[in-house]
Design an enzyme around this catalytic site. Structure first.
Site, mmCIF file in Angstrom:
data_model
loop_
_atom_site.group_PDB
_atom_site.id
_atom_site.type_symbol
_atom_site.label_atom_id
_atom_site.label_comp_id
_atom_site.label_asym_id
_atom_site.label_seq_id
_atom_site.Cartn_x
_atom_site.Cartn_y
_atom_site.Cartn_z
ATOM 1 N N ASP A 297 -17.899 18.762 -0.496
ATOM 2 C CA ASP A 297 -18.614 19.263 -1.682
ATOM 3 C C ASP A 297 -19.345 20.607 -1.517
ATOM 4 O O ASP A 297 -19.428 21.355 -2.469
ATOM 5 C CB ASP A 297 -19.722 18.293 -2.166
ATOM 6 C CG ASP A 297 -19.191 16.976 -2.663
ATOM 7 O OD1 ASP A 297 -17.959 16.808 -2.667
ATOM 8 O OD2 ASP A 297 -20.019 16.128 -3.020
ATOM 9 N N THR B 265 -11.235 0.030 -1.221
ATOM 10 C CA THR B 265 -11.964 0.096 0.041
ATOM 11 C C THR B 265 -13.458 -0.072 -0.189
ATOM 12 O O THR B 265 -14.004 0.510 -1.129
ATOM 13 C CB THR B 265 -11.690 1.448 0.751
ATOM 14 O OG1 THR B 265 -12.604 1.589 1.838
ATOM 15 C CG2 THR B 265 -11.836 2.633 -0.185
ATOM 16 N N CYS C 35 14.229 -22.875 -1.027
ATOM 17 C CA CYS C 35 13.628 -22.337 0.204
ATOM 18 C C CYS C 35 14.687 -22.006 1.247
ATOM 19 O O CYS C 35 14.544 -21.050 2.011
ATOM 20 C CB CYS C 35 12.641 -23.335 0.796
ATOM 21 S SG CYS C 35 11.268 -23.703 -0.309
ATOM 22 N N LYS D 278 11.735 -12.794 -1.849
ATOM 23 C CA LYS D 278 12.610 -13.650 -2.649
ATOM 24 C C LYS D 278 11.786 -14.678 -3.404
ATOM 25 O O LYS D 278 10.982 -15.388 -2.811
ATOM 26 C CB LYS D 278 13.590 -14.393 -1.731
ATOM 27 C CG LYS D 278 14.461 -15.401 -2.455
ATOM 28 C CD LYS D 278 14.902 -16.562 -1.558
ATOM 29 C CE LYS D 278 13.942 -17.718 -1.545
ATOM 30 N NZ LYS D 278 14.033 -18.626 -2.691
HETATM 31 N N1 3NM Z 1 -12.457 9.191 -0.730
HETATM 32 P P1 3NM Z 1 -11.890 4.105 4.327
HETATM 33 S S1 3NM Z 1 -11.519 6.861 -0.703
HETATM 34 C C1 3NM Z 1 -14.113 9.210 1.077
HETATM 35 O O1 3NM Z 1 -10.032 8.049 -3.000
HETATM 36 C C2 3NM Z 1 -13.084 8.543 0.282
HETATM 37 O O2 3NM Z 1 -10.885 10.009 -2.844
HETATM 38 C C3 3NM Z 1 -11.594 8.422 -1.347
HETATM 39 O O3 3NM Z 1 -12.692 5.141 3.415
HETATM 40 C C4 3NM Z 1 -10.788 8.844 -2.489
HETATM 41 O O4 3NM Z 1 -10.986 4.893 5.183
HETATM 42 C C5 3NM Z 1 -12.674 7.244 0.451
HETATM 43 O O5 3NM Z 1 -12.986 3.440 5.107
HETATM 44 C C6 3NM Z 1 -13.140 6.275 1.462
HETATM 45 O O6 3NM Z 1 -11.221 3.162 3.414
HETATM 46 C C7 3NM Z 1 -12.096 5.917 2.463
HETATM 47 MG MG MG Z 2 -17.021 15.076 -3.844
#
Ligand code: 3NM
Ligand code: MG
Length: 517
Positions: A76, A140, A443, A364
Site C-alpha cells: 500500500d 483463508t 461402488c 465418479k
Molecule cells: N491477500 P495465507 S489473500 C494478503 O486475495 C492476502 O488478495 C489476499 O494468506 C488476496 O497465505 C491474503 O495465510 C492472505 O492464506 C493470504
Molecule cells: Mg492493500
C-alpha cells in the site's frame, strides 16, 4: 540508471505481524529464516502503525533482504517505499491508483497489483503493473475481508484472458496456499498460454514452526512439477470420436489382464467383498486396506487408490487424507467415489475436506453426488441446484465443467453415463437395471476404473470409458443369461461375465464390444 531488477516470483512471502500469525516472535528473524529457506521476494504488509514506525520497520527489514539479494516491496504505502528506497510496492484495488503510484516511484520500481477479476487484471496489465497477485484462491483465515474466492478455475480464467490480450505481466496467486495444495493449485491454474510465475504465501511460512525449513520445502514444491501431473490425455489426445475410443478399449483391458495392477480400496464394509471379487474378475489385484498408514508403502506398488466414502467417519476421513497424500506424492492415480455426498452435512464437509487436501485423478458419482462435489470446493458455488434434475446436455456440461476445473476426469453415472476430461465428453448407454438392485455394484465401478487407470501410459479418458464399457456390457450379458431371474442370480453371472469378457478380449474375441453404445 540501474534498470529494473530481474525478479523471481517463485516463492513470494507476504509478512503478517498480527499475534495470530507471528505470535511472540520477531518479524525480522522470521523473515530472515525464510530467506535462508529460499523465499525469492518479500512484501512487508502492515495494516497498523504510525508512518515513522513503519519506515523504521521497513528499513531494518530492507537491510536483511538486501543481504539475500531479494527484493522488498511495501504493501500500500508508496511513501514508505520511497523513504526506504526499497524495490517497490504492492497495491490493492482500494489503494492508490497504479498510474499515480508509477509516477511517484518511477519506471524502475516494481509495482504489483491485486486482481480478483478479469477486468481488474486486464486494467492492471494495461497500466503497466509488473506483476499481478491473483486471488483470493482459497478461503483463508489470514484475510477474511477478501472480495471473492475465485478458486483455481478463476485464476486460470484470468491467466487465459491476459495471455489472449498479449500481456507478459508476471503472476502469482494468493490465498490459502500451503504445502499440501501448492503443486495442485499451480497445476490446476495453468492456462494454455500462461501459467503462474509463483505463489504468494503468508501463514504457511510466517506461522510455521520452522520458517526456514517450511520455505525450503515450499520452494522445492514450486520448482518441481507434481508427481501426479501426467498428461491425462496422453498420446491419444487427438482421439475425439466415440468409435475410436471404443476401439481402444481392448488395449486397456489387455493391459490390466497382463499387469494385474493393485487396486487399493478404502471402502465401506458393505462393499468390501463384492469390490474385491470384481477386482479379481477384471484382472486386478485387490487390497482392501482402510488404514492410511499403509498407503505410503502400498502406493509404491504401481496400482491405484479408490476412496469410497460409503461409510465415512472422522477416523476414516483421516485415513483417506493420509492415503491421498501418499498417492499424490508418488504420482499414482486416485479414484474418488463421493458416495451419498449430499446426504448429510458430515458428508458434505468430508467432500470439502477431501477436495481441499489432494488431487483426485477421477471423480465418479451419480447426479446428486457430482452436483455436491461441484458446489463443494472452497471455490464459489456456481449455481448448481442439487434438488433439480438435469437434462442430458446439462449433465454433459456439468461433468465437463467439473473436469475442466479440477483438471481430471469426471464420471456421472446414471441410465446414461457422462464422462469428460474437460475437453472431450462422452455419453454411454450401456448397463442393466439389476446393477441398481444389488448393493455395492456402483461402488465396484470405481474399483474397475482404478484397475484401468493404474497404467500411466493410458489416455485417462479412454481408460475410464473402457472400464465402464467392460463393466456395463458384462452386466447386460449377465442379465440376459437364462438362469438369471433377478438381482440375486445376477451377481454371480455378472462376476462371470466380467471375467469372460476379459478372457475373450485376451484371445482377441472383441464381439462383445459390438454392444457399446
Ligand atoms: N491477500 P495465507 S489473500 C494478503 O486475495 C492476502 O488478495 C489476499 O494468506 C488476496 O497465505 C491474503 O495465510 C492472505 O492464506 C493470504
Ligand atoms: Mg492493500
Amino acid at each position: 540508471m540501474m534498470g529494473k531488477p530481474e525478479v523471481d516470483y517463485g516463492l513470494y512471502l507476504v509478512t503478517d505481524s498480527t499475534p495470530a500469525i507471528l505470535g511472540d516472535r520477531n518479524l525480522n528473524e522470521v523473515v530472515e529464516e525464510s530467506l535462508k529457506g529460499g523465499v525469492t521476494i518479500v512484501q512487508l504488509r502492515e495494516k497498523k502503525g504510525d508512518t515513522a514506525e513503519l519506515i523504521e520497520k521497513a528499513k531494518a527489514l530492507h537491510e536483511i533482504t538486501k543481504r539475500y539479494n531479494v527484493p522488498l516491496l511495501i504493501n500500500d504505502r508508496v511513501d514508505v517505499a520511497l523513504a526506504v528506497g526499497c524495490e517497490g510496492i504492492h497495491i490493492g484495488q482500494d489503494d492508490m491508483d497504479l498510474s499515480t503510484a508509477r509516477k511517484l516511484l518511477g519506471p524502475d520500481k516494481i509495482i504489483g497489483v491485486t486482481a480478483s477479476t478479469i477486468d481488474e487484471a486486464l486494467k492492471a496489465c494495461e497500466g503497466g503493473a509488473d506483476y499481478l497477485g491473483i486471488g483470493t484462491v482459497y478461503a483463508t483465515p489470514t484475510k477474511t475481508n477478501t472480495k471473492e474466492i475465485i478458486g483455481a478455475a478463476g485464476v486460470r480464467e484470468i491467466l487465459g484472458k491476459i495471455a489472449d490480450a498479449g500481456h507478459k505481466t508476471e503472476t502469482v496467486c494468493i490465498g490459502g496456499v500451503n504445502e499440501s495444495n501448492l503443486q495442485r493449485i499451480v497445476f490446476q491454474c495453468a492456462a494454455e498460454k500462461k501459467s503462474l510465475d509463483g505463489v504468494a504465501i503468508v501463514s504457511a511460512i510466517m506461522a510455521a514452526y520452522d520458517p526456514e525449513s517450511a520455505s525450503k520445502k515450499l520452494l522445492r514444491l514450486v520448482k518441481s512439477p507434481p508427481a501426479f501431473q501426467v498428461d491425462i490425455r496422453g498420446k491419444d489426445s487427438d482421439i475425439a470420436d466415440a468409435q475410436s475410443v471404443v476401439d481402444l478399449a481392448p488395449s486397456v483391458l489387455q493391459r490390466v489382464h497382463e499387469t494385474t495392477p493393485l487396486s487399493h480400496n478404502m471402502t465401506n464394509i458393505v462393499v468390501q467383498n463384492i469390490a474385491a471379487n470384481v477386482a479379481l474378475a477384471v484382472g486386478a489385484s485387490p487390497i482392501m486396506a482402510g488404514y492410511g498408514e499403509e498407503a505410503p508403502d502400498l502406493c509404491k506398488l504401481g496400482g491405484a487408490l479408490v476412496i469410497n466414502m460409503g461409510s465415512v467417519d472422522p477416523n476414516g476421513l483421516m485415513n483417506y487424507l493420509k492415503a491421498l497424500k501418499a498417492y499424490n506424492l508418488e504420482g499414482r492415480p486416485v479414484v474418488f467415489d463421493p458416495v451419498g455426498a449430499g446426504a448429510t452435512s458430515l458428508r458434505r464437509e468430508a467432500v470439502k475436506t477431501i477436495m481441499a487436501n489432494g488431487y483426485l485423478d477421477i471423480i465418479k458419482g451419480n447426479e446428486g453426488e457430482i452436483k455436491t462435489v461441484f458446489g463443494s470446493s472452497q471455490e464459489q458455488q456456481r449455481g448448481v441446484d442439487s434438488s433439480s434434475t438435469l437434462d442430458a446436455s446439462q449433465k454433459a456440461k456439468l461433468v465437463r465443467e467439473l473436469a475442466a476445473r479440477e483438471k481430471n476426469v469426471v464420471v456421472m453415472t446414471g441410465k446414461t453415463d457422462f464422462v469428460s476430461d474437460g475437453v472431450r465428453t462422452f455419453a454411454i448407454d450401456n448397463g442393466h437395471e439389476y446393477l441398481g438392485m444389488v448393493t455395492g455394484t456402483g461402488c465396484t465401478l470405481g474399483t474397475t476404473i482404478s484397475a484401468a487407470i493404474a497404467s500411466r501410459k493410458t489416455d485417462r479418458l479412454v481408460a475410464v470409458i473402457a472400464a465402464i464399457l467392460h463393466f456395463e456390457i458384462a452386466a447386460e450379458v449377465a442379465a440376459s443369461r437364462p438362469e438369471v431371474r433377478g438381482p440375486g442370480s445376477f451377481v454371480p453371472a455378472f462376476l462371470d461375465e466380467l471375467y469372460l469378457l476379459r478372457q475373450a478380449t485376451a484371445s482377441k474375441d472383441l464381439s462383445w464390444l459390438g454392444r457399446a453404445k
